[in-house]
Enzyme design. Sequence first.
Site, mmCIF file in Angstrom:
data_model
loop_
_atom_site.group_PDB
_atom_site.id
_atom_site.type_symbol
_atom_site.label_atom_id
_atom_site.label_comp_id
_atom_site.label_asym_id
_atom_site.label_seq_id
_atom_site.Cartn_x
_atom_site.Cartn_y
_atom_site.Cartn_z
ATOM 1 N N ASP A 164 0.783 -1.229 0.000
ATOM 2 C CA ASP A 164 0.000 0.000 0.000
ATOM 3 C C ASP A 164 0.823 1.292 0.000
ATOM 4 O O ASP A 164 1.252 1.770 -1.036
ATOM 5 C CB ASP A 164 -0.982 -0.012 1.176
ATOM 6 C CG ASP A 164 -2.012 -1.134 1.051
ATOM 7 O OD1 ASP A 164 -1.806 -2.024 0.209
ATOM 8 O OD2 ASP A 164 -3.007 -1.135 1.785
ATOM 9 N N GLU A 196 -3.971 -7.151 13.459
ATOM 10 C CA GLU A 196 -3.474 -6.968 12.087
ATOM 11 C C GLU A 196 -2.010 -6.549 12.084
ATOM 12 O O GLU A 196 -1.214 -7.020 11.266
ATOM 13 C CB GLU A 196 -4.328 -5.907 11.382
ATOM 14 C CG GLU A 196 -3.888 -5.575 9.972
ATOM 15 C CD GLU A 196 -4.698 -4.423 9.366
ATOM 16 O OE1 GLU A 196 -4.641 -4.250 8.136
ATOM 17 O OE2 GLU A 196 -5.377 -3.695 10.129
#
Length: 853
Positions: free
Chosen positions: A587, A820
């Site tokens: 990302d 996460e």
Amino acid sequence: MTGASRRSAHGRIKSSSSSSGGDSLRYPPSIRRGGKGKELVSIGAFKSNLKILVVLMLLGIAVIYFVINRIVVSHESQRKLPRVITPFPAPKLMDLSMFQGEHKESLYWGTYRPHVYFGVRARTPQSLVAGLMWLGVKDEMYVMRHFCENSDDLSSFGWREHNGRDFGRQELVENDMVLETSFVKSKGDDDGSFGYGGDWSVRIDVKNKGLSGDAKRSAHLFFYLADEGGSVLNLGQDALDFQGSSLLVSGSREDVGDWQIHLRSQNQLETHYSGFKTPHIYNLSDLVQRNLALQARKLGRLQLSDTSEDSSNIYVFQISGKLPFTIDIPFVSGIRGESSNLEKRLTSLTGLPLSDLLRKKHREFDAKFTECFNLSEEHDSETVGVGKTAIANMLGGIGYFYGQSKIYAPKSSEPESRDNFLLYWPAELYTAVPSRPFFPRGFLWDEGFHQLLIWRWDFRMTLDIVGHWLDLLNIDGWIPREQILGAEALSKVPEEFVVQYPSNGNPPTLFLVIRDLIDGIKTEKFMASERDEILSFLERASVRLDAWFQWFNTSQTGKERGSYFWHGRDNTTTRELNPKTLSSGLDDYPRASHPSEDERHVDLRCWMYLAADCMNSITKLLGKENKISKEHYDSTAKLLSNFDLLNQMHYDKDHGAYFDFGNHTEKVKLVWKEVISENGHLSRQLIRKSFGKPKLRLVPQVGYVSFFPFMSRIIPAASPILEKQLDLISNRSILWSDYGLVSLAKTSSMYMKRNTEHDAPYWRGPIWMNMNYMILSSLHHYSSVDGPYSEKARAIYKELRSNLIRNVVRNYYETGYIWEQYDQDKGTGKGTRLFTGWSALTLLIMSEEYPIF
């Protein structure tokens, strides 16, 4: 639609004879010009027969013309079908015999709805669907719990045990209430009286958390059953008058025959119901809440209306009682009169027999966990408990989806037009998911990491999942990176993120698990029969893997031989500090400041080395060097592992690190600027501004990307460059922390910088488990091969491994979740919780199981 299904849509051409035995074609007898006893055919009769013959010939010509025309139209329609939505022309992996028969039936029913707190469905597009809702309390108000949401703030939830096939046990903790949901399948003695996939049962235990027995409270559960195909369900006659046992609902389906759902409990319960007729399940909780609100206004009570719409295909049953209570909900299928032993089957799936079955499955889960992962005695019971949670949630998070992806295909000049997409063909996907609350769908690059864990538990499940993914390949060799299939999946994704771009790739991590399986064959980890299954799979998969490799090797190549770059970066944006590279999976990890076709991305180069080397292994294993492709994988792998060429393209001697290459300047900032919007309003926005002219150069950002050559083990064990990598990894002022390696160097100009006003740093500092696992894997490798730096690698390996395990375990017991990512300064969980995708790799770190990159 495939070509075959398109043709069937036009109808089949059938040949048939007249049922009346009427006019069949008869040729006129020979006309003889004399001869005793011979009949002469009249001229009139001959002309009449001739007319019939001519008419039939004309009809025949018309039929032939019609058929040819339809074939031409069919071929034209196939020819005009855009390539991007044309399936790859090869036999599907899921048609292999290994995925049929007992294997397919054994996986038919499951907890394949990861986006809800508890749900059951079959692996078929139009399934019976079961699920659970309950009334929770937030800010002194009742709220409906149904879909997994981070905002629900449950103290903890997730699977404590799950074997991926026929058993799972989950705990959901909300305030002072604990729900335990258990799921188990049964085919008994399999005497032929069961429907396809067998029977199953759900047990729901509801109890107080930490309160005395005197402080009892009520709980309201809502168990539902829906038919996605819209078939009418039949309400049981005693659904309201619950006296310990009730038939709730029944029906009939082609797949499982006649079926029934029952409710049994020894507790005092109150039941109500409501039936709905709707094609949509994703808004069911809204329908239930409206029904409850209407009843509350009418009666002043929270209870369903005890009514149903005509031809209801969904029934919701409210089950209310004082805590604690236990309910059993058995599903029986293939009912055929008295021969079905209905009562015997119901008894085996409820009460004490169900308790015994669940205890047996618990023991089997523990035994298999020990067999598969063989954790050493260095790990205490708390650590082992987290390991069990990791694999249970990975397996319990597997879902089944069916639908059509939306693929970008501009139809108008407006780039933001909502019609700029085409629909992929209808497809099914059986896959693990990264996170049930936030990412409850398939992600291509995550899946390779997931399968590193799953194949060690059940390699056949891995082959099934990888086969589903490879069957999504289009004719160009492209696979959509994010799978948003079906109305329920679409309801969880913002519209702007739904459309997939066919120019963009995603790390081909499926090669990681395939390479791992091949290594397992070479090291004789599989029995002969298992080895044959894997080879049979690879035999059929090889042509698709070849096409996938070729897509990358043609669409993502750079200007230099042996160079690659991720396509899809926005070179026109004025809002991003560094244009994101979503296709890389990383990302906002900083790349060249000004995207261009001159870029060279070192991580993609290493992924391509993995893919080429894996394909080379497949061709040798199958003896297909000259059959798969004209591409010579051996030479490609050698090119991409050429250490000198790698260093020429990506190594920076001053930093001792590997970098991307591109049009770059470090002098870029986000600055506030007043902007007049289209409606004339003045607003302040963060706009990117460059203070220096970019130039082609290496991009000086030390971080995860820098270590891909290290992860790929391209660096020779005796090279001083290896020592440089070890120094960077262990340097506390760069990447090292007491909780794991941070994603971007603390000395980087982009460290913990926001990418836009609304985008917090994602891969610019936080600790990610998948990359730590890959780096740890290579530390383990270099510590075990001969070389001057093996001891140094071993010391770093031991400390990093210990830090990662300790931090994940600590966070789990403090927060109730695996996360996460983890904070770069304090090690606390960040991002979405219950992220038991690649964060579950912690279990492989515990067991020291590593892949060959």
